[in-house]
Design a protein around this motif. Structure first.
Motif, short mmCIF file in Angstrom:
data_model
loop_
_atom_site.label_atom_id
_atom_site.label_comp_id
_atom_site.label_asym_id
_atom_site.label_seq_id
_atom_site.Cartn_x
_atom_site.Cartn_y
_atom_site.Cartn_z
N ILE B 13 5.45 32.82 3.38
CA ILE B 13 4.13 33.41 3.59
C ILE B 13 4.13 34.86 3.15
CG2 ILE B 13 3.52 31.85 5.48
CD1 ILE B 13 4.21 34.15 7.42
N GLU B 14 2.93 35.39 3.00
CA GLU B 14 2.78 36.80 2.65
C GLU B 14 2.77 37.63 3.93
OE1 GLU B 14 2.32 36.34 -1.54
OE2 GLU B 14 2.07 38.23 -0.47
N LYS B 15 3.24 38.85 3.82
CA LYS B 15 3.16 39.80 4.93
C LYS B 15 1.71 39.87 5.40
CE LYS B 15 3.54 44.73 5.79
NZ LYS B 15 3.92 46.05 5.25
N GLY B 16 1.53 39.85 6.74
CA GLY B 16 0.20 39.92 7.30
C GLY B 16 -0.42 38.58 7.62
N GLN B 17 0.16 37.51 7.07
CA GLN B 17 -0.36 36.18 7.37
C GLN B 17 0.19 35.67 8.70
OE1 GLN B 17 0.63 33.94 3.72
NE2 GLN B 17 -1.56 34.00 3.17
N THR B 18 -0.32 34.52 9.09
CA THR B 18 0.08 33.89 10.35
C THR B 18 0.84 32.62 10.06
OG1 THR B 18 -1.85 34.76 11.52
CG2 THR B 18 -0.79 32.83 12.47
N VAL B 19 1.87 32.36 10.86
CA VAL B 19 2.63 31.12 10.72
C VAL B 19 2.88 30.55 12.10
CG1 VAL B 19 4.89 32.29 10.74
CG2 VAL B 19 4.66 30.03 9.68
N THR B 20 2.80 29.24 12.20
CA THR B 20 3.08 28.56 13.47
C THR B 20 4.18 27.55 13.25
OG1 THR B 20 0.79 28.83 14.22
CG2 THR B 20 2.12 27.16 15.33
N LEU B 21 5.23 27.68 14.03
CA LEU B 21 6.38 26.78 13.97
C LEU B 21 6.28 25.82 15.15
CD1 LEU B 21 9.16 29.48 13.33
CD2 LEU B 21 7.53 28.48 11.70
N ARG B 22 6.73 24.59 14.91
CA ARG B 22 6.66 23.61 15.97
C ARG B 22 8.04 23.05 16.28
NH1 ARG B 22 2.64 18.72 17.50
NH2 ARG B 22 4.18 17.35 18.46
N CYS B 23 8.26 22.75 17.55
CA CYS B 23 9.51 22.15 17.99
C CYS B 23 9.22 20.99 18.93
CB CYS B 23 10.37 23.18 18.72
SG CYS B 23 11.77 22.47 19.61
N ASP B 24 9.83 19.85 18.64
CA ASP B 24 9.77 18.71 19.55
C ASP B 24 11.15 18.51 20.14
OD1 ASP B 24 7.42 18.19 17.55
OD2 ASP B 24 7.07 16.84 19.25
N PRO B 25 11.30 18.73 21.44
CA PRO B 25 12.63 18.60 22.06
C PRO B 25 12.99 17.13 22.26
CG PRO B 25 11.00 19.03 23.74
CD PRO B 25 10.28 19.07 22.42
N ILE B 26 14.21 16.91 22.69
CA ILE B 26 14.62 15.56 23.06
C ILE B 26 13.80 15.13 24.28
CG2 ILE B 26 16.54 14.20 24.00
CD1 ILE B 26 18.40 15.94 22.26
N SER B 27 13.33 13.90 24.25
CA SER B 27 12.48 13.41 25.33
C SER B 27 13.20 13.53 26.67
CB SER B 27 12.14 11.94 25.05
OG SER B 27 11.36 11.40 26.10
N GLY B 71 1.64 21.44 28.39
CA GLY B 71 1.98 20.07 28.78
C GLY B 71 3.46 19.84 28.94
N GLY B 72 4.25 20.84 28.63
CA GLY B 72 5.69 20.72 28.84
C GLY B 72 6.42 19.81 27.89
N THR B 73 5.78 19.49 26.74
CA THR B 73 6.47 18.63 25.77
C THR B 73 6.90 19.46 24.57
OG1 THR B 73 4.31 18.00 24.87
CG2 THR B 73 5.31 16.52 26.50
N TYR B 74 6.12 19.41 23.49
CA TYR B 74 6.50 20.19 22.31
C TYR B 74 6.13 21.66 22.52
CZ TYR B 74 1.60 20.29 20.85
OH TYR B 74 0.26 20.51 20.79
N SER B 75 6.71 22.50 21.68
CA SER B 75 6.45 23.93 21.77
C SER B 75 6.06 24.46 20.40
CB SER B 75 7.70 24.67 22.27
OG SER B 75 7.51 26.08 22.24
N THR B 76 5.27 25.52 20.41
CA THR B 76 4.94 26.22 19.17
C THR B 76 5.31 27.68 19.30
OG1 THR B 76 2.67 26.65 19.92
CG2 THR B 76 3.03 24.68 18.57
N LEU B 77 5.69 28.26 18.17
CA LEU B 77 5.99 29.68 18.10
C LEU B 77 5.13 30.25 16.97
CD1 LEU B 77 7.75 32.12 19.02
CD2 LEU B 77 9.39 31.44 17.27
N LYS B 78 4.21 31.13 17.34
CA LYS B 78 3.31 31.70 16.35
C LYS B 78 3.70 33.15 16.08
CE LYS B 78 -1.26 31.16 16.75
NZ LYS B 78 -2.67 31.40 17.16
N VAL B 79 3.69 33.49 14.81
CA VAL B 79 3.96 34.87 14.41
C VAL B 79 2.69 35.39 13.73
CG1 VAL B 79 5.48 36.43 13.15
CG2 VAL B 79 6.37 34.27 14.03
N GLN B 80 2.08 36.44 14.29
CA GLN B 80 0.81 36.93 13.79
C GLN B 80 0.63 38.42 14.09
OE1 GLN B 80 -2.65 35.40 15.94
NE2 GLN B 80 -3.94 35.59 14.12
N PRO B 81 0.52 39.28 13.11
CA PRO B 81 0.74 39.03 11.69
C PRO B 81 2.23 39.11 11.35
CG PRO B 81 0.13 41.30 12.01
CD PRO B 81 0.14 40.67 13.38
#
Lengths: 114, 113
Positions: B13-27, B71-81
């Motif tokens: 991504i370009e500097k200043g943009q937003t990115v969202t990462l997702r994680c699905d843990p072991i059930s 909901g305690g399941t998957y997680s997201t990590l957002k970086v902005q900007p």
């Protein structure tokens, strides 16, 4: 907070020889010490761990020793094979008022020379 | 049993943009952790969830980073900007109980240009 130092940063070993990686930690309250192996392009995977009430643990060609007094622990790999080539991370786990975190060393890139 | 999964595997991504990462843990793993490895340095702790609650976020670098686990399941990590220094590999890990083996995901390689 906890600080973990790891040495060496790179290590080249002839196939069949032994490899030793050393780590020191700063917080005497740390109680669990895992070692992770990360092969190129893959996820870190636990290869062995030791708890603070044990001085040594062995699993086939891999062993870990822990010296609580000196606050250091080491990974020993014997009879090295090409598939042992990877980056190895040591870590120390600290429980502090319900907070749980792993503090990692900077990693050792191990290369096995055939 | 599926391991920890992360999406995407790479993001540029370009500097200043937003990115969202997702994680699905072991059930069934209530404990979820985010880590980051920057420029070949150590794998550094960012934060720890127990179910949907942030147990420890002491490693989050600044308020440009926002982690959620609704909901305690998957997680997201957002970086902005996003800034240049945010480049690195972001790992997610999960464990059944604190102080037990943490299973790592394959990581998301983030490049900020």
């Amino acid at each position: 907070g906890e600080n973990v130092e790891q040495h060496p940063s790179t290590l080249s070993v002839q196939e069949g020889d032994s490899a030793v990686i050393k780590c020191t930690y700063s917080d005497s309250a740390s109680n669990y010490f895992p070692w992770y192996k990360q092969e190129l392009g893959k996820r870190p995977q636990l290869i062995i761990d030791i708890r603070s009430n044990v001085g040594e643990k062995k699993d086939q060609r891999i062993a870990v020793t822990l010296n609580k007094t000196a606050k250091h622990f080491s990974l020993h790999i014997t009879e090295t094979q090409p598939e042992d080539s990877a980056v190895y991370f040591c870590a120390a786990h600290l429980t502090n008022f319900g907070n749980e975190k792993l503090t990692f060393g900077t990693g050792t890139r191990l290369t096995i020379i055939p | 049993e599926a391991g920890v999964t992360q999406f995407p595997s790479h993001s540029v991504i370009e500097k200043g943009q937003t990115v969202t990462l997702r994680c699905d843990p072991i059930s069934g793993h209530d404990n979820l952790y985010w880590y980051r490895r920057v420029m070949g340095k150590e794998i550094k702790f960012l934060l720890h969830f127990v179910k949907e609650s942030k147990q420890d976020e002491s490693g989050m670098p600044n308020n440009r980073f926002l982690a959620e686990r609704t909901g305690g399941t998957y997680s997201t990590l957002k970086v902005q900007p996003a800034e240049l220094e945010d480049s690195g590999v972001y790992f997610c890990a999960s464990s059944l109980n604190p102080g037990t083996e943490q299973f790592f995901g394959p990581g998301t390689r983030l490049t900020v240009l």
